[in-house]
Scaffold this motif. Structure first.
Motif, PDB file in Angstrom:
ATOM      1  N   GLY A 240      54.395  25.407  32.962  1.00 47.54           N
ATOM      2  CA  GLY A 240      53.487  24.169  32.485  1.00 47.54           C
ATOM      3  C   GLY A 240      53.197  24.525  31.040  1.00 47.54           C
ATOM      4  N   ASP A 244      50.276  27.968  33.332  1.00 45.68           N
ATOM      5  CA  ASP A 244      50.546  27.929  34.593  1.00 45.68           C
ATOM      6  C   ASP A 244      51.728  27.708  35.182  1.00 45.68           C
ATOM      7  OD1 ASP A 244      47.828  29.097  34.583  1.00 45.68           O
ATOM      8  OD2 ASP A 244      47.057  27.197  35.173  1.00 45.68           O
ATOM      9  N   ARG A 246      54.133  25.897  37.941  1.00 47.07           N
ATOM     10  CA  ARG A 246      54.016  24.991  39.143  1.00 47.07           C
ATOM     11  C   ARG A 246      55.385  25.081  40.091  1.00 47.07           C
ATOM     12  NH1 ARG A 246      50.411  24.156  34.915  1.00 47.07           N
ATOM     13  NH2 ARG A 246      49.051  22.293  35.398  1.00 47.07           N
ATOM     14  N   ARG A 263      49.946  25.396  42.013  1.00 49.75           N
ATOM     15  CA  ARG A 263      49.687  25.796  40.515  1.00 49.75           C
ATOM     16  C   ARG A 263      49.449  27.347  40.933  1.00 49.75           C
ATOM     17  NH1 ARG A 263      45.340  25.661  36.755  1.00 49.75           N
ATOM     18  NH2 ARG A 263      44.260  24.258  38.187  1.00 49.75           N
ATOM     19  N   SER A 275      48.251  21.694  43.956  1.00 54.14           N
ATOM     20  CA  SER A 275      48.062  20.371  43.078  1.00 54.14           C
ATOM     21  C   SER A 275      48.264  19.150  43.929  1.00 54.14           C
ATOM     22  CB  SER A 275      48.932  20.552  41.844  1.00 54.14           C
ATOM     23  OG  SER A 275      48.735  21.591  41.129  1.00 54.14           O
ATOM     24  N   ASP A 322      51.061  17.787  37.691  1.00 53.51           N
ATOM     25  CA  ASP A 322      50.554  18.020  38.911  1.00 53.51           C
ATOM     26  C   ASP A 322      50.737  17.086  39.866  1.00 53.51           C
ATOM     27  OD1 ASP A 322      49.617  20.780  38.483  1.00 53.51           O
ATOM     28  OD2 ASP A 322      48.332  19.926  36.893  1.00 53.51           O
TER      29      ASP A 322
END
Length: 469
Positions: A240, A244, A246, A263, A275, A322
């Motif tokens: 992301g 972080d 995903r 996440r 998320s 998210d």
């Protein structure tokens, strides 16, 4: 149950509202014969794995030859002919020295979005089956027709990912079976490998995600479990904007089966948060191959097992940041008058992006008497993540979906013969999308076969066919 109800409502609305539109264009007739190109001149069976487009309009098909344990790169021009400027004859073969299960493999292209051919690469990750499975990863230099010299000492890497995450207990492997579902660009020029470990005596599979460095070392690996969601299978991952990771997959939540978007910390891959997640159901959900398509978007192919005639229904999952949206796709139309449904085999469905803010879903099909019998394609017009939803693009094929099968030449055998044909992967470039798979030889149920490619019409203009309302 919720998904099945949505599909029933959609079907009733369609029938009550209007008759199905006439089938529109599906395959590009300028590619091969009627949109399908088979490669019968490679000297034996080469199974299709995936493909990567190039800036000059050519495309590299990637396959595997079991008799010599080699990866095969076939470069075709935009018109589907061998590009002899590559490797002298358009074909390069690279030994990997391991058996390779193409149904448990994934391909990721890099460097192909610019005009510098020297950086065109394909990361190929798959499984070497055995008493316990090993994971094979090879970074291919698609310009030179060789392995990338900077990855794993210039050759394919071999990893015991299952043994790293779940060490043997009394010399017994808890999870001897590895299923690779996807490989994606990761932090610092590395790679993210997502999939599933299976074969545990309890029958409970485990989803995993591993991070490889740019040089090919395993930096981290985990089975994410967070906020009541236990992953059974992971499919699609991206880094992301906040750094972080995903990752999307299916698993268990509140006593039922559903999907979860997690996440993860980019260094340790440990879960930070759940998320988003779906509603728990009594029917299992299975994720297949997906893609990062830019702008914070990912798409993934899924099959929802249910009480439909073939036992499963296709779904497209769209990830924005998210949040995840689910799109129920039309049932597979008949081909040659034969009812068809999802094959549900490993590696038999995939999703990717397409021109005009759309996504394409494809999967392998089966008939009542044949396990691998054709191909299904559906298109979704993506929304904006706010007021405009993601919807099936009914301008495409017949009300948004089409089925097709490779047909043998009438001069070589009975016109009704349909050789077994397997789906492998999808890739898009410009206004076209290429489906890759394999097909058995004409008129023979077994024996040497061919890599197959089909070019789909996924541009905006050809969707506006006669009879469109």
């Amino acid at each position: 149950m919720y998904r099945a109800l949505l599909q029933t409502i959609a079907l009733i609305t369609l029938i009550a509202g209007r008759a199905p539109a006439e089938a529109g264009p599906l395959l590009d007739p300028s590619w091969g014969t009627g949109g399908v190109r088979t490669l019968a001149t490679l000297g034996g069976y080469v199974e299709g794995i995936g493909s990567c487009p190039h800036a000059n309009g050519s495309i590299s098909l990637i396959g595997y030859r079991a008799t010599t344990a080699t990866l095969v790169i076939v470069r075709l021009t935009a018109s589907g002919q061998f590009d002899t400027a590559f490797s002298g004859d358009g074909v390069a073969e690279l030994p990997i020295g391991q058996a390779f299960d193409i149904s448990r493999s994934a391909v990721s292209c890099s460097g192909v979005g610019n005009s510098v051919p020297e950086d065109d690469r394909a990361m190929v990750v798959g499984v070497a089956p055995g008493a316990y499975d090993l994971t094979v990863a090879a970074l291919l230099d698609l310009h030179a027709g060789s392995f990338d010299s900077q990855f794993y000492l210039g050759g394919p890497g071999l990893y015991d990912l299952g043994g790293v995450l779940f060490p043997p207990q009394n010399q017994v492997r808890p999870y001897p079976i590895t299923r690779v579902q996807g490989v994606f660009p990761g932090p610092a020029g590395g790679w993210l490998v997502a999939g599933q470990f299976d074969g545990h005596a309890s029958g409970v599979p485990a989803g995993f995600i591993a991070r490889l460095t740019a040089g090919g070392a395993v930096d981290a690996i985990t089975q994410p479990i967070v906020a009541g969601f236990t992953s059974r299978n992971l499919s699609t991952a991206r880094v992301g904007a906040d750094g972080d990771i995903r990752v999307l997959g299916d698993g268990t939540y509140e006593g039922g089966y559903t999907w979860g978007l997690l996440r993860l910390d980019p260094a340790s891959l440990q879960p930070i948060a759940l998320s988003d997640h779906g509603v728990a159901d009594i029917f299992p959900l299975a994720f297949y191959k997906g893609r990062q398509i830019g702008g914070g978007l990912m798409v993934a192919a899924a099959l929802q097992f249910d009480a439909s005639p073939f036992g499963a229904s296709p779904w497209l999952m769209v990830v924005r940041g998210d949040e995840v949206s689910e799109v129920a796709l039309p049932a597979a139309p008949m081909a040659d008058g034969v009812p068809l449904g999802p094959s549900g085999l490993p590696g038999s469905a995939a999703a990717t992006g397409a021109a005009g803010n759309r996504a394409v879903f494809a999967m392998g099909l089966r008939s009542l008497d044949q396990a691998i019998a054709g191909y299904y394609v559906a298109m979704v017009q993506l929304g904006d993540g706010a007021g405009t939803p993601d919807v099936v693009d009914t301008r495409f094929a017949r009300d948004g979906a089409g089925s097709f099968r490779y047909r043998v030449s009438p001069t070589s055998c009975a016109p009704t013969a349909t050789p077994p044909q397997r789906f492998a992967n999808l890739s898009s470039w410009g206004d076209r999308t290429l489906l890759v798979g394999s097909v058995a030889p004409d008129c023979a149920p077994t024996g040497d076969g061919w890599m197959l490619s089909a070019r789909l019409l996924t541009d905006g203009e050809t969707l506006h066919r006669d009879g469109f309302e």
